[in-house]
Design a protein around this motif. Structure first.
Motif, PDB file in Angstrom:
ATOM      1  N   ILE A  97       0.163  -1.059   0.104  1.00 12.79           N
ATOM      2  CA  ILE A  97      -0.155   0.087  -0.122  1.00 12.79           C
ATOM      3  C   ILE A  97       0.942   0.901  -0.169  1.00 12.79           C
ATOM      4  N   VAL A  98       1.948   1.698   1.685  1.00  7.92           N
ATOM      5  CA  VAL A  98       2.816   2.639   0.778  1.00  7.92           C
ATOM      6  C   VAL A  98       3.396   3.353  -0.973  1.00  7.92           C
ATOM      7  N   LEU A  99       4.183   1.838  -1.280  1.00  7.52           N
ATOM      8  CA  LEU A  99       4.696   2.117  -2.580  1.00  7.52           C
ATOM      9  C   LEU A  99       3.525   1.852  -3.963  1.00  7.52           C
ATOM     10  N   ALA A 100       2.562   1.790  -3.283  1.00  4.60           N
ATOM     11  CA  ALA A 100       1.381   2.405  -4.546  1.00  4.60           C
ATOM     12  C   ALA A 100       0.730   3.760  -4.463  1.00  4.60           C
ATOM     13  N   VAL A 101       1.097   4.264  -3.176  1.00  5.94           N
ATOM     14  CA  VAL A 101       0.636   5.549  -2.766  1.00  5.94           C
ATOM     15  C   VAL A 101       1.726   6.000  -3.204  1.00  5.94           C
ATOM     16  N   TYR A 102       2.582   5.749  -2.785  1.00  2.54           N
ATOM     17  CA  TYR A 102       4.199   6.563  -2.987  1.00  2.54           C
ATOM     18  C   TYR A 102       4.192   6.853  -4.896  1.00  2.54           C
ATOM     19  N   ARG A 103       4.083   6.005  -5.184  1.00  4.09           N
ATOM     20  CA  ARG A 103       3.950   5.660  -6.880  1.00  4.09           C
ATOM     21  C   ARG A 103       3.446   6.450  -7.166  1.00  4.09           C
ATOM     22  N   ASN A 104       2.039   6.932  -6.694  1.00  2.00           N
ATOM     23  CA  ASN A 104       0.751   7.861  -6.955  1.00  2.00           C
ATOM     24  C   ASN A 104       0.827   9.180  -6.940  1.00  2.00           C
ATOM     25  N   ARG A 105       1.520   9.283  -5.507  1.00  2.00           N
ATOM     26  CA  ARG A 105       1.195  11.115  -5.162  1.00  2.00           C
ATOM     27  C   ARG A 105       3.049  11.639  -4.914  1.00  2.00           C
ATOM     28  N   GLY A 106       3.974  10.690  -5.251  1.00  2.00           N
ATOM     29  CA  GLY A 106       5.189  10.668  -5.092  1.00  2.00           C
ATOM     30  C   GLY A 106       5.833  11.210  -3.734  1.00  2.00           C
ATOM     31  N   THR A 107       4.735  10.977  -2.712  1.00  4.25           N
ATOM     32  CA  THR A 107       5.603  11.255  -1.387  1.00  4.25           C
ATOM     33  C   THR A 107       4.965   9.912  -0.405  1.00  4.25           C
ATOM     34  N   SER A 108       5.809   9.532   0.546  1.00  2.00           N
ATOM     35  CA  SER A 108       5.450   8.853   1.655  1.00  2.00           C
ATOM     36  C   SER A 108       5.435   9.322   2.829  1.00  2.00           C
ATOM     37  N   ASP A 109       5.455  10.630   3.077  1.00  2.00           N
ATOM     38  CA  ASP A 109       5.219  11.338   4.183  1.00  2.00           C
ATOM     39  C   ASP A 109       3.956  11.637   4.559  1.00  2.00           C
ATOM     40  N   ILE A 110       3.418  10.911   5.912  1.00  2.00           N
ATOM     41  CA  ILE A 110       1.597  10.859   6.042  1.00  2.00           C
ATOM     42  C   ILE A 110       1.366  11.903   7.082  1.00  2.00           C
ATOM     43  N   ASP A 111       1.757  13.350   7.024  1.00  2.00           N
ATOM     44  CA  ASP A 111       0.758  14.750   7.141  1.00  2.00           C
ATOM     45  C   ASP A 111       0.639  15.201   5.108  1.00  2.00           C
ATOM     46  N   LYS A 112       1.491  14.917   4.783  1.00  2.00           N
ATOM     47  CA  LYS A 112       1.382  15.714   3.491  1.00  2.00           C
ATOM     48  C   LYS A 112       0.630  14.534   2.974  1.00  2.00           C
ATOM     49  N   LEU A 113       0.086  13.615   3.395  1.00  2.00           N
ATOM     50  CA  LEU A 113      -1.107  12.258   3.063  1.00  2.00           C
ATOM     51  C   LEU A 113      -2.446  12.336   2.726  1.00  2.00           C
ATOM     52  N   ARG A 114      -1.954  12.709   4.224  1.00  2.00           N
ATOM     53  CA  ARG A 114      -3.473  13.142   4.830  1.00  2.00           C
ATOM     54  C   ARG A 114      -4.073  14.563   4.579  1.00  2.00           C
ATOM     55  N   ASP A 115      -2.766  16.115   4.586  1.00  2.00           N
ATOM     56  CA  ASP A 115      -3.864  16.801   4.590  1.00  2.00           C
ATOM     57  C   ASP A 115      -4.356  17.404   2.668  1.00  2.00           C
ATOM     58  N   SER A 116      -3.341  16.242   1.692  1.00  2.00           N
ATOM     59  CA  SER A 116      -4.265  16.308   0.338  1.00  2.00           C
ATOM     60  C   SER A 116      -5.215  15.411   0.653  1.00  2.00           C
ATOM     61  N   ALA A 117      -5.661  14.027   1.861  1.00  2.00           N
ATOM     62  CA  ALA A 117      -6.857  13.979   1.429  1.00  2.00           C
ATOM     63  C   ALA A 117      -7.817  14.536   2.361  1.00  2.00           C
ATOM     64  N   GLU A 118      -7.649  15.464   2.992  1.00  2.00           N
ATOM     65  CA  GLU A 118      -8.490  16.157   3.532  1.00  2.00           C
ATOM     66  C   GLU A 118      -9.163  17.719   2.150  1.00  2.00           C
ATOM     67  N   GLY A 119      -7.825  17.639   1.828  1.00  2.00           N
ATOM     68  CA  GLY A 119      -8.240  18.516   0.338  1.00  2.00           C
ATOM     69  C   GLY A 119      -7.509  20.450   1.330  1.00  2.00           C
ATOM     70  N   HIS A 120      -6.534  20.363   1.940  1.00  2.00           N
ATOM     71  CA  HIS A 120      -5.897  20.843   2.178  1.00  2.00           C
ATOM     72  C   HIS A 120      -4.547  21.048   1.828  1.00  2.00           C
ATOM     73  N   GLU A 121      -4.420  21.707   0.505  1.00  2.00           N
ATOM     74  CA  GLU A 121      -3.181  21.367  -0.363  1.00  2.00           C
ATOM     75  C   GLU A 121      -3.070  21.825  -0.292  1.00  2.00           C
ATOM     76  N   SER A 122      -2.677  23.386   0.827  1.00  2.00           N
ATOM     77  CA  SER A 122      -1.750  24.818   0.959  1.00  2.00           C
ATOM     78  C   SER A 122      -1.094  24.444   2.035  1.00  2.00           C
ATOM     79  N   ASP A 123       0.354  24.592   1.670  1.00  2.00           N
ATOM     80  CA  ASP A 123       1.403  24.765   2.556  1.00  2.00           C
ATOM     81  C   ASP A 123       1.725  25.436   3.541  1.00  2.00           C
ATOM     82  N   ASP A 124       1.350  26.767   3.791  1.00  2.00           N
ATOM     83  CA  ASP A 124       1.288  27.963   3.641  1.00  2.00           C
ATOM     84  C   ASP A 124       0.893  27.652   5.485  1.00  2.00           C
ATOM     85  N   PRO A 125       1.927  28.166   6.045  1.00  2.00           N
ATOM     86  CA  PRO A 125       2.056  28.329   7.424  1.00  2.00           C
ATOM     87  C   PRO A 125       0.658  29.337   7.998  1.00  2.00           C
ATOM     88  N   ASP A 126       1.165  29.729   6.677  1.00  2.00           N
ATOM     89  CA  ASP A 126       0.210  31.206   7.650  1.00  2.00           C
ATOM     90  C   ASP A 126      -0.713  30.624   7.236  1.00  2.00           C
TER      91      ASP A 126
END
Length: 131
Positions: free
Chosen positions: A84-113
């Motif tokens: 599953i991790v390899l399939a997600v890495y191939r599709n999304r380009g990252t295995s960082d859990i926070d980035k995957l969770r944010d993209s799944a929730e629809g929060h595409e912004s990485d701005d801290p502000d």
């Protein structure tokens, strides 16, 4: 050997695995931490089985049998989890859990502000295509 030695070692292994699950951002390291926690449980099961078998006349070795089942389940879990991790890495380009969770929730912004004034590359491409 006293029961306290494997119990303390098991508690330390479990706490290390729990810290790894809570603190790590890489999905593979989280899976390794889960394996460490399962091995701590296995150590406890075998230690208590040996300790209880000294006191009982009939030795069923149920702790050791349960440990074998846990090892088999852990092997299946790590195989499926890694796939599953390899399939997600191939599709999304990252295995960082926070980035995957944010993209799944629809929060595409990485701005801290939280500024939404900056355009993403996709929005910039759309704006240039319409202009």
């Amino acid at each position: 050997m006293h029961l306290a030695y494997p119990a303390v070692l098991s508690a330390l292994l479990f706490c290390t695995g729990l810290y790894g699950v809570l603190a790590r951002r890489n999905a593979i390291l989280v899976l390794m931490s889960v394996e460490l926690m399962l091995n701590a449980v296995n150590l406890n099961l075998v230690a208590f089985d040996v300790w209880l078998s000294k006191a009982a006349q009939d030795t069923l070795h149920s702790g050791q049998a349960l440990t074998l089942f846990i090892i088999a389940i852990a092997a299946a879990e790590i195989g499926i989890g890694l796939a599953i991790v390899l399939a997600v890495y191939r599709n999304r380009g990252t295995s960082d859990i926070d980035k995957l969770r944010d993209s799944a929730e629809g929060h595409e912004s990485d701005d801290p502000d939280g500024d939404t004034d900056t355009l993403t590359a996709e929005e910039t491409g759309k704006a240039e295509a319409t202009a």
